[in-house]
Scaffold this motif. Structure first.
Motif, PDB file in Angstrom:
ATOM      1  N   ALA A   1       0.854  -1.188   0.000  1.00 48.09           N
ATOM      2  CA  ALA A   1       0.000   0.000   0.000  1.00 48.09           C
ATOM      3  C   ALA A   1       0.889   1.236   0.000  1.00 48.09           C
ATOM      4  CB  ALA A   1      -0.898  -0.002   1.235  1.00 48.09           C
ATOM      5  N   LEU A   2       0.552   2.204  -0.832  1.00 47.49           N
ATOM      6  CA  LEU A   2       1.351   3.421  -0.931  1.00 47.49           C
ATOM      7  C   LEU A   2       0.778   4.532  -0.066  1.00 47.49           C
ATOM      8  CD1 LEU A   2       2.186   3.628  -4.759  1.00 47.49           C
ATOM      9  CD2 LEU A   2       3.472   2.505  -2.907  1.00 47.49           C
ATOM     10  N   THR A   3       1.657   5.366   0.460  1.00 49.56           N
ATOM     11  CA  THR A   3       1.271   6.568   1.193  1.00 49.56           C
ATOM     12  C   THR A   3       0.727   7.598   0.199  1.00 49.56           C
ATOM     13  OG1 THR A   3       3.431   7.564   0.922  1.00 49.56           O
ATOM     14  CG2 THR A   3       3.118   6.152   2.871  1.00 49.56           C
ATOM     15  N   PRO A   4       0.126   8.686   0.680  1.00 48.84           N
ATOM     16  CA  PRO A   4      -0.289   9.741  -0.260  1.00 48.84           C
ATOM     17  C   PRO A   4       0.863  10.230  -1.144  1.00 48.84           C
ATOM     18  CG  PRO A   4      -1.336  10.091   1.856  1.00 48.84           C
ATOM     19  CD  PRO A   4      -0.371   8.949   2.047  1.00 48.84           C
ATOM     20  N   LYS A   5       2.067  10.323  -0.574  1.00 45.99           N
ATOM     21  CA  LYS A   5       3.230  10.731  -1.363  1.00 45.99           C
ATOM     22  C   LYS A   5       3.544   9.693  -2.438  1.00 45.99           C
ATOM     23  CE  LYS A   5       8.201  11.731  -0.945  1.00 45.99           C
ATOM     24  NZ  LYS A   5       9.354  11.778  -0.006  1.00 45.99           N
ATOM     25  N   GLY A   6       3.503   8.426  -2.061  1.00 43.60           N
ATOM     26  CA  GLY A   6       3.772   7.363  -3.016  1.00 43.60           C
ATOM     27  C   GLY A   6       2.703   7.277  -4.086  1.00 43.60           C
ATOM     28  N   ARG A   7       1.457   7.461  -3.666  1.00 41.81           N
ATOM     29  CA  ARG A   7       0.363   7.403  -4.634  1.00 41.81           C
ATOM     30  C   ARG A   7       0.429   8.574  -5.611  1.00 41.81           C
ATOM     31  NH1 ARG A   7      -4.632   4.847  -5.093  1.00 41.81           N
ATOM     32  NH2 ARG A   7      -5.376   5.408  -7.176  1.00 41.81           N
ATOM     33  N   ALA A   8       0.828   9.739  -5.132  1.00 34.98           N
ATOM     34  CA  ALA A   8       0.969  10.891  -6.024  1.00 34.98           C
ATOM     35  C   ALA A   8       2.036  10.620  -7.079  1.00 34.98           C
ATOM     36  CB  ALA A   8       1.320  12.143  -5.217  1.00 34.98           C
TER      37      ALA A   8
ATOM     38  N   ALA B   1      17.918   3.573  12.695  1.00 34.51           N
ATOM     39  CA  ALA B   1      19.051   2.903  13.340  1.00 34.51           C
ATOM     40  C   ALA B   1      18.672   1.497  13.780  1.00 34.51           C
ATOM     41  CB  ALA B   1      19.529   3.720  14.537  1.00 34.51           C
ATOM     42  N   LEU B   2      17.467   1.342  14.287  1.00 36.09           N
ATOM     43  CA  LEU B   2      17.005   0.019  14.710  1.00 36.09           C
ATOM     44  C   LEU B   2      16.866  -0.918  13.524  1.00 36.09           C
ATOM     45  CD1 LEU B   2      14.325   1.143  17.343  1.00 36.09           C
ATOM     46  CD2 LEU B   2      16.473  -0.066  17.827  1.00 36.09           C
ATOM     47  N   LEU B   3      16.424  -0.386  12.390  1.00 29.92           N
ATOM     48  CA  LEU B   3      16.346  -1.198  11.178  1.00 29.92           C
ATOM     49  C   LEU B   3      17.746  -1.575  10.700  1.00 29.92           C
ATOM     50  CD1 LEU B   3      13.529   0.742   9.257  1.00 29.92           C
ATOM     51  CD2 LEU B   3      13.366  -1.606  10.106  1.00 29.92           C
ATOM     52  N   ASP B   4      18.675  -0.623  10.730  1.00 25.82           N
ATOM     53  CA  ASP B   4      20.048  -0.886  10.310  1.00 25.82           C
ATOM     54  C   ASP B   4      20.670  -1.987  11.168  1.00 25.82           C
ATOM     55  OD1 ASP B   4      19.931   1.041   8.333  1.00 25.82           O
ATOM     56  OD2 ASP B   4      20.848   2.608   9.568  1.00 25.82           O
ATOM     57  N   ALA B   5      20.355  -1.962  12.441  1.00 23.80           N
ATOM     58  CA  ALA B   5      20.954  -2.906  13.386  1.00 23.80           C
ATOM     59  C   ALA B   5      20.277  -4.278  13.344  1.00 23.80           C
ATOM     60  CB  ALA B   5      20.880  -2.341  14.805  1.00 23.80           C
ATOM     61  N   GLY B   6      19.107  -4.357  12.712  1.00 21.82           N
ATOM     62  CA  GLY B   6      18.373  -5.623  12.701  1.00 21.82           C
ATOM     63  C   GLY B   6      17.510  -5.835  13.917  1.00 21.82           C
TER      64      GLY B   6
ATOM     65  N   PRO C   1      11.315   4.227  -6.773  1.00 23.34           N
ATOM     66  CA  PRO C   1      12.255   3.382  -6.022  1.00 23.34           C
ATOM     67  C   PRO C   1      11.771   1.939  -5.906  1.00 23.34           C
ATOM     68  CG  PRO C   1      12.031   5.505  -4.956  1.00 23.34           C
ATOM     69  CD  PRO C   1      11.002   5.476  -6.060  1.00 23.34           C
ATOM     70  N   ASP C   2      12.735   0.976  -5.955  1.00 29.63           N
ATOM     71  CA  ASP C   2      12.350  -0.423  -6.015  1.00 29.63           C
ATOM     72  C   ASP C   2      13.110  -1.302  -5.035  1.00 29.63           C
ATOM     73  OD1 ASP C   2      10.869  -2.575  -6.892  1.00 29.63           O
ATOM     74  OD2 ASP C   2      12.062  -2.923  -8.696  1.00 29.63           O
ATOM     75  N   THR C   3      13.368  -0.763  -3.840  1.00 25.99           N
ATOM     76  CA  THR C   3      13.804  -1.608  -2.724  1.00 25.99           C
ATOM     77  C   THR C   3      12.893  -1.290  -1.555  1.00 25.99           C
ATOM     78  OG1 THR C   3      15.358  -0.059  -1.662  1.00 25.99           O
ATOM     79  CG2 THR C   3      16.203  -1.410  -3.503  1.00 25.99           C
ATOM     80  N   TRP C   4      12.692  -2.281  -0.686  1.00 27.35           N
ATOM     81  CA  TRP C   4      11.797  -2.056   0.451  1.00 27.35           C
ATOM     82  C   TRP C   4      12.317  -0.926   1.341  1.00 27.35           C
ATOM     83  CZ3 TRP C   4       7.504  -3.759  -0.901  1.00 27.35           C
ATOM     84  CH2 TRP C   4       7.309  -5.017  -1.450  1.00 27.35           C
ATOM     85  N   ARG C   5      13.608  -0.885   1.527  1.00 27.40           N
ATOM     86  CA  ARG C   5      14.153   0.141   2.415  1.00 27.40           C
ATOM     87  C   ARG C   5      13.997   1.532   1.804  1.00 27.40           C
ATOM     88  NH1 ARG C   5      17.585   0.238   6.953  1.00 27.40           N
ATOM     89  NH2 ARG C   5      17.206   2.356   7.765  1.00 27.40           N
ATOM     90  N   ASP C   6      14.209   1.662   0.499  1.00 29.68           N
ATOM     91  CA  ASP C   6      14.010   2.964  -0.140  1.00 29.68           C
ATOM     92  C   ASP C   6      12.546   3.399  -0.051  1.00 29.68           C
ATOM     93  OD1 ASP C   6      16.643   3.352  -0.835  1.00 29.68           O
ATOM     94  OD2 ASP C   6      16.423   2.582  -2.875  1.00 29.68           O
ATOM     95  N   LEU C   7      11.640   2.477  -0.288  1.00 29.74           N
ATOM     96  CA  LEU C   7      10.212   2.802  -0.199  1.00 29.74           C
ATOM     97  C   LEU C   7       9.861   3.267   1.213  1.00 29.74           C
ATOM     98  CD1 LEU C   7       8.744  -0.181  -2.256  1.00 29.74           C
ATOM     99  CD2 LEU C   7       8.733   2.236  -2.921  1.00 29.74           C
ATOM    100  N   HIS C   8      10.472   2.623   2.205  1.00 33.17           N
ATOM    101  CA  HIS C   8      10.236   3.010   3.597  1.00 33.17           C
ATOM    102  C   HIS C   8      10.864   4.359   3.920  1.00 33.17           C
ATOM    103  CE1 HIS C   8      11.512   3.239   7.854  1.00 33.17           C
ATOM    104  NE2 HIS C   8      10.317   2.726   8.104  1.00 33.17           N
ATOM    105  N   ASP C   9      12.148   4.493   3.620  1.00 32.62           N
ATOM    106  CA  ASP C   9      12.874   5.692   4.034  1.00 32.62           C
ATOM    107  C   ASP C   9      12.381   6.947   3.326  1.00 32.62           C
ATOM    108  OD1 ASP C   9      14.290   4.023   5.635  1.00 32.62           O
ATOM    109  OD2 ASP C   9      16.176   4.145   4.516  1.00 32.62           O
ATOM    110  N   GLN C  10      11.856   6.792   2.090  1.00 31.18           N
ATOM    111  CA  GLN C  10      11.332   7.943   1.360  1.00 31.18           C
ATOM    112  C   GLN C  10       9.845   8.185   1.626  1.00 31.18           C
ATOM    113  OE1 GLN C  10      12.610   8.226  -2.795  1.00 31.18           O
ATOM    114  NE2 GLN C  10      14.344   6.852  -2.354  1.00 31.18           N
ATOM    115  N   GLY C  11       9.266   7.395   2.514  1.00 25.65           N
ATOM    116  CA  GLY C  11       7.859   7.602   2.885  1.00 25.65           C
ATOM    117  C   GLY C  11       6.884   7.343   1.754  1.00 25.65           C
ATOM    118  N   LEU C  12       7.206   6.358   0.914  1.00 19.76           N
ATOM    119  CA  LEU C  12       6.369   6.090  -0.261  1.00 19.76           C
ATOM    120  C   LEU C  12       5.368   4.963  -0.027  1.00 19.76           C
ATOM    121  CD1 LEU C  12       9.151   6.315  -2.997  1.00 19.76           C
ATOM    122  CD2 LEU C  12       7.414   8.044  -2.450  1.00 19.76           C
ATOM    123  N   ALA C  13       5.645   4.078   0.928  1.00 18.98           N
ATOM    124  CA  ALA C  13       4.772   2.929   1.171  1.00 18.98           C
ATOM    125  C   ALA C  13       4.596   2.718   2.670  1.00 18.98           C
ATOM    126  CB  ALA C  13       5.358   1.666   0.523  1.00 18.98           C
ATOM    127  N   TYR C  14       3.545   1.984   3.012  1.00 17.64           N
ATOM    128  CA  TYR C  14       3.254   1.659   4.410  1.00 17.64           C
ATOM    129  C   TYR C  14       3.856   0.299   4.769  1.00 17.64           C
ATOM    130  CZ  TYR C  14      -0.261   5.404   4.404  1.00 17.64           C
ATOM    131  OH  TYR C  14      -0.911   6.614   4.324  1.00 17.64           O
TER     132      TYR C  14
END
Length: 453
Positions: free
Chosen positions: A297-304, A371-376, A341-354
């Motif tokens: 699911a995309l955020t409003p930013k991602g959907r735009a 940081a918590l995501l980076d650390a696992g 963007p086509d990686t899960w982390r990019d979609l997350h970090d750029q606020g494009l998807a939920y």
């Protein structure tokens, strides 16, 4: 004891699937294809789709969406009450008149994360916009025809009222409820208008004829969910099904987003039209087979961004109904969507998807989410898109209605009249996804605090 709405919904979805398999045998072939493809995807090593184990994977084999077209405000209001017994709420407003399809719609579905995980059955429900019939006499005749019919059995109405009055149904009543409501969705080959009227309705719009001409709003497709729609599409063609030339929605991606759909062409089914004391034989084309692949699911930013890129593609090339420019359209789609963007982390970090957050195997090393995501210490899983895309829905409709259904006429969106007919407001899908994401983060951080204590 009262049966849960989730159980009633699951039983109804299963009963619908069994009925449709009998009515449209090719649907059974679609289900077989999807099951084979899904087993192959789930059997691969790794989890490139980042599905939440159990929650996202257990639901797939039973997942379906149906579509139904209603004719009157009264039918829509009663349908909302029926779906409420199954724990399904109206989410989103879709105006398909912008694509020359004379309906507006909502999706009835469960909304809570736990309910979706148990059974995500959804029904795309459209209401005919009679005001879009230009011929006044034909519009009046269509309204009169719709006013005479009763699409719900007396049993379905009575059991819905009973569920409302007592807060649910016991096991025996729930079983009867499923059987009674199923009749609303059943195919009826006897038309309730004569052949001449049917022809006039066809000339106005094929979808208008489908809604008005029969005593019930037969389900026009039932859609299983695949994890690889391109593989399923290829297998459809290999098995001789008349598949659409182009998959609707975004292009193939490493990280699927929103919704991709394809279908086989509508059946040409024998029907009978009343003529004096007898019947006239004829045919009607309405019901088809469809499969879908659901992504994040995309955020409003991602959907735009999605809408912007799709508009760019369609400004350059529109897919022809006959598939003659399919390769050119797909190539343009891939080219333009390279900007998404086509990686899960990019979609997350750029606020494009939920996303849903989970507790990872590593210990917590701070409070910052990145940081918590980076650390696992935290994990990500995309929130599955549960809703629909107007352009894609219109594309599926048009591919089965024929090019003659296209029109230059566009009508003003009328959400207020739709919600008035519905008897309630439709839910905001973005707010639902946002709440699911927020709740999952709170729960995951609480787990980390407990483990660190």
């Amino acid at each position: 004891m009262t049966v849960s709405a989730n159980k009633i919904r699951a039983d109804f979805s299963a009963a619908m699937s069994l009925m449709y398999r009998k009515e449209v045998p090719a649907y059974g072939t679609l289900v077989e294809i999807v099951e084979e493809v899904n087993a192959g995807v789930l059997g691969r090593s790794g989890n490139t789709l980042a599905l939440t184990p159990g929650e996202d994977t257990a639901r797939i084999s039973a997942e379906r969406h149906g579509a139904i077209r209603l004719g009157t405000a009264e039918e829509l209001a009663m349908m909302a009450r029926v779906f409420d017994v199954m724990g399904m709420e109206p989410v989103g407003y879709y105006d398909l008149s912008i694509a020359s399809v004379p309906v507006h719609s909502t999706a009835f579905r469960p909304v809570a994360r736990a309910d979706l995980a148990e059974n995500p059955f959804r029904v795309f429900t459209s209401l005919l916009r009679l005001e879009l019939i230009a011929d006044e006499a034909l519009r009046h005749k269509a309204a009169e025809t719709l006013a005479r019919r009763r699409i719900f059995t007396e049993g379905a109405v009575a059991l819905t009222e009973k569920a409302e009055a007592q807060g649910g149904l016991d096991e025996a009543d729930a079983k009867r409820f499923v059987a009674e409501v199923l009749e609303t969705f059943r195919w009826h080959s006897d038309a309730c208008v004569d052949a001449a009227t049917f022809g006039a309705l066809i000339d106005a719009h094929r979808l208008i004829a489908d809604v008005v001409s029969f005593k019930g709003p037969h389900i026009n497709h039932l859609t299983p969910r695949t994890l690889d729609i391109d593989a399923a599409q290829a297998e459809m063609i290999a098995r001789g099904l008349p598949a659409k030339a182009v998959v609707e929605g975004p292009p193939r991606r490493s990280c699927p987003i929103l919704l991709r759909q394809t279908a086989f062409k509508a059946l040409n089914e024998a029907v009978r039209f009343p003529e004096g004391a007898g019947w006239t034989e004829g045919h009607h084309t309405a019901r088809f087979g469809e499969i879908e692949q659901r992504g994040a699911a995309l955020t409003p930013k991602g959907r735009a961004l999605y809408d912007q890129l799709l508009a760019e593609v369609r400004a350059a090339i529109l897919p022809a109904a006959d598939g003659s420019n399919a390769e050119e359209y797909v190539a343009k789609l891939q080219e333009v969507f390279a900007a998404f963007p086509d990686t899960w982390r990019d979609l997350h970090d750029q606020g494009l998807a939920y996303f849903k957050y989970g507790r990872g195997e590593a210990p917590a090393t701070g409070t910052d989410v990145a940081a918590l995501l980076d650390a696992g210490a935290l994990t990500l899983s995309p929130i599955i898109y549960e809703d629909f895309l107007p352009v894609s829905a219109a594309g599926i409709f048009q591919s089965n209605l024929g090019d003659e259904a296209r029109s230059e006429t566009q009508a003003a969106s009328n959400r207020a009249s739709f919600e008035a007919a519905l008897g309630k407001s439709v839910a905001d899908e973005f707010a639902l996804y946002e709440a699911m994401q927020s709740d999952s983060l709170v729960a995951a951080l609480d787990q980390l605090k407990v483990s660190a204590a």
